[in-house]
Design an enzyme around this catalytic site. Structure first.
Site, PDB file in Angstrom:
ATOM      1  CG  ASN A  13      -1.899   1.100   1.285  1.00 46.03           C
ATOM      2  OD1 ASN A  13      -1.532   2.256   1.154  1.00 46.03           O
ATOM      3  ND2 ASN A  13      -3.166   0.763   1.476  1.00 46.03           N
ATOM      4  CG  ASP A  74      -4.431  -6.560  10.819  1.00 47.42           C
ATOM      5  OD1 ASP A  74      -4.323  -6.817   9.608  1.00 47.42           O
ATOM      6  OD2 ASP A  74      -5.486  -6.721  11.447  1.00 47.42           O
ATOM      7  CE1 TYR A 158     -14.498   0.677   5.640  1.00 46.55           C
ATOM      8  CE2 TYR A 158     -12.265  -0.024   6.177  1.00 46.55           C
ATOM      9  CZ  TYR A 158     -13.536  -0.313   5.721  1.00 46.55           C
ATOM     10  OH  TYR A 158     -13.851  -1.596   5.339  1.00 46.55           O
TER      11      TYR A 158
END
Length: 204
Positions: A13, A74, A158
């Site tokens: 990412n 995570d 998000y």
């Protein structure tokens, strides 16, 4: 301290790598992403019940497979009205894109009759030596409320959904510096940064 310690970050990412590179800029480490490796490493099954479980699992698996010390993260987005969902399964929400995942969460809230809810981001970073031994785990979180609709184009995941009252904007409306100063990943990363600064020889 030499600048020769190569540290694998278990992500492809680009957004996460940018944030970590900025936060770790003063450390004697060279960050590599999974895309920098000569061969692709198949991702381990994320079977953990918590973000901490999965961070440890990924750090160990990628360290052993690559032969490099590895930092794995995570993170989860927990919505109170949804009983903490999507939580540890945030990256596996149906749809595949950030926009689709945001829409899925809004759809779940709409089915309950209201988009009003407290919510938080949680981040866990685990650092493993090249042999897979976990050296350190750092956790961070940040709380806010669900925005009535997604706002902002910065960030990823998000971020457009979480409104942060102290700054009066969603996470996707913050600059990178603002986000790093208050975010879950920023907080976990600063704790990990300080540990690595004090124990860089342990990366060996």
């Amino acid at each position: 301290m030499s600048m020769s310690v190569r540290l694998l970050v278990a992500t492809s990412n680009a957004g996460k790598m940018r944030e970590l590179a900025a936060l770790f800029a003063d450390l004697p480490v060279t960050l590599l992403s999974l895309k920098d490796l000569p061969a692709e490493i198949p991702p381990p099954d994320e079977t953990g019940e918590t973000c901490a479980d999965n961070a440890r699992l990924k750090a160990t698996a990628y360290a052993v497979a690559s032969g490099l010390p590895c930092l794995a993260e995570d993170s989860g987005f927990e919505v109170e009205a949804l009983g903490g969902a999507p939580g540890v399964r945030s990256a596996r929400v149906p749809g595949g894109s950030d926009e689709a995942r945001n829409a899925w969460v809004y759809a779940q809230l709409d089915a309950l009759g209201s988009r009003e809810s407290a919510a938080r981001f949680v981040s866990v970073l685990a650092l493993a030596r090249a042999d897979g031994e976990i050296l350190h785990v750092a956790e961070g979180e940040v709380a806010g409320v669900i925005a009535p609709e997604p706002r902002g184009t910065n960030g990823f995941g998000y971020d457009p959904m979480l409104y942060y009252p102290p700054l009066g904007r969603t996470f996707a409306e913050l600059t990178m510096d603002e986000k790093a100063s208050v975010s879950h990943r920023g907080r976990a990363s600063r704790l990990m940064h300080d540990w690595i600064r004090a124990h860089v020889d342990a990366l060996g």
